[in-house]
Design an enzyme around this catalytic site. Sequence first.
Site, short mmCIF file in Angstrom:
data_model
loop_
_atom_site.label_atom_id
_atom_site.label_comp_id
_atom_site.label_asym_id
_atom_site.label_seq_id
_atom_site.Cartn_x
_atom_site.Cartn_y
_atom_site.Cartn_z
N GLN A 95 26.72 23.79 41.51
CA GLN A 95 27.09 24.40 40.22
C GLN A 95 28.02 25.61 40.39
O GLN A 95 28.71 25.97 39.44
CB GLN A 95 25.83 24.82 39.45
CG GLN A 95 25.00 23.64 38.95
CD GLN A 95 25.72 22.81 37.88
OE1 GLN A 95 26.64 23.29 37.20
NE2 GLN A 95 25.32 21.57 37.74
N CYS A 140 19.99 15.30 34.77
CA CYS A 140 19.14 14.38 35.54
C CYS A 140 17.81 14.16 34.84
O CYS A 140 17.17 13.13 35.01
CB CYS A 140 18.88 14.93 36.92
SG CYS A 140 20.39 15.44 37.69
N1 PLP Z 1 22.52 19.97 42.75
C1 PLP Z 1 22.71 20.55 41.56
C2 PLP Z 1 22.44 22.02 41.40
C3 PLP Z 1 23.17 19.80 40.48
O1 PLP Z 1 23.36 20.40 39.29
C4 PLP Z 1 23.42 18.42 40.67
C5 PLP Z 1 23.87 17.57 39.53
O2 PLP Z 1 23.68 17.90 38.39
C6 PLP Z 1 23.21 17.87 41.93
C7 PLP Z 1 22.75 18.67 42.95
C8 PLP Z 1 23.47 16.41 42.20
O3 PLP Z 1 24.84 16.18 42.31
P1 PLP Z 1 25.43 14.67 42.11
O4 PLP Z 1 25.37 14.38 40.65
O5 PLP Z 1 26.82 14.77 42.63
O6 PLP Z 1 24.58 13.76 42.92
#
Ligand code: PLP
Length: 379
Positions: free
Chosen positions: A177, A322
């Site tokens: 982020q 997510c």
């Molecule tokens: N880490 C953080 C802090 C995130 O906000 C996200 C996705 O929202 C991820 C990891 C995962 O990233 P990706 O969507 O590229 O797998």
Amino acid sequence: MIYLDNAATTPVRREVLEAMWPHLTGDFGNPSSHHEVGESAARALAGARSAVASALECRASEVIFTAGGTESDNLAIKGIALAAPRGRHILTTAIEHEAVLESCDYLCRFHDFEIEFLPLDNSGLVDPVDVARLLRPDTTLVTIMHANNEIGTVQPIAEIAELTRAAGVPFHTDAVQSAGWLELGLRTLGVDAISVSGHKLGAPKGIGVLAIRTAVALEPLLHGGGQERGHRSGTENVAGAVGLATALKLSTHSTDKVAAVARIRDIVIDGVLAVVPEAFLTGSRDSRLPSHASFCFPGTSGEAVLLELERHGIVCSSGSACAAGSDDPSHVLIALGIPPEVATTAVRFTLDTTTTEADAGEVVACVAGAVAALHSRAS
Ligand code: PLP
């Protein structure tokens, strides 16, 4: 439409797409092939690797391209823990992204690791004093995110890194982020490993990077042809790597950019808190991403506020993308001591450089209208 869900994902930037296009079409080779088409792809990949290395302040040989933030986090955490454990103790926080929490949980369930969560204040901040207190001779890894996706709180990573370095414990930070918003790099932050994801920065989904110091041993998760110096087998996503490198170059942190976006963010924060007296800001007011404004609206439902806002052309989120679709209250807000019935009233606005003062004014007016409409329907 006013799109204020940039923490969930961003559109691919035109320059990024243009940089990628040749590697999806004419220059389509497999970098492992021993002919001109393959060698040309290998040169493009090497160029992308050097550019990412200079953005993340490391050597090209310390860049591992992955399929995104989730994979980078998994590789860092499982890979470091399983490669050369000093012991089986991992220090982290309860507000990490699921990619970190679930990787830790896996190590706990299948490899007998002990996961210890650092205390947090009510804005989600870690106190480095607690890290010093909880580091042990058998600590194998410390993993703490740079900035939180739900509440925008920015952790004192450089201060914590001084402690882990003195103790000789590898330190990983999830900078998914913060990339593009805050100064970061292995040198600036002093950490051993950094995860970054392309789609939060104007590159496509499905490309990410783990920058990791050579000195830190890493067990691969994906076995096969030995690409990425054996750390991540699989034919490389050359176009994605070129796109990520271009996006990182374009979105490099600048004080002017940060100040301009933080000013609009503050209009949203101050405006919303003024028009909805019972609302409160989640996360830290001072140590906060410039693009991030997140609130709870007690007495409403976050999902209902979102629907009202969307009817007025404002697209935002109730927290982590997510966790979207789940009615469970956010693990982040619960970890901060917010009661579950209040945690489900969360709404997050994440801005970008195109968000204007007029957009901020419209958000404030629409939030006031949405919350008032929900209260009147409920009474
Ligand atoms: N880490 C953080 C802090 C995130 O906000 C996200 C996705 O929202 C991820 C990891 C995962 O990233 P990706 O969507 O590229 O797998």
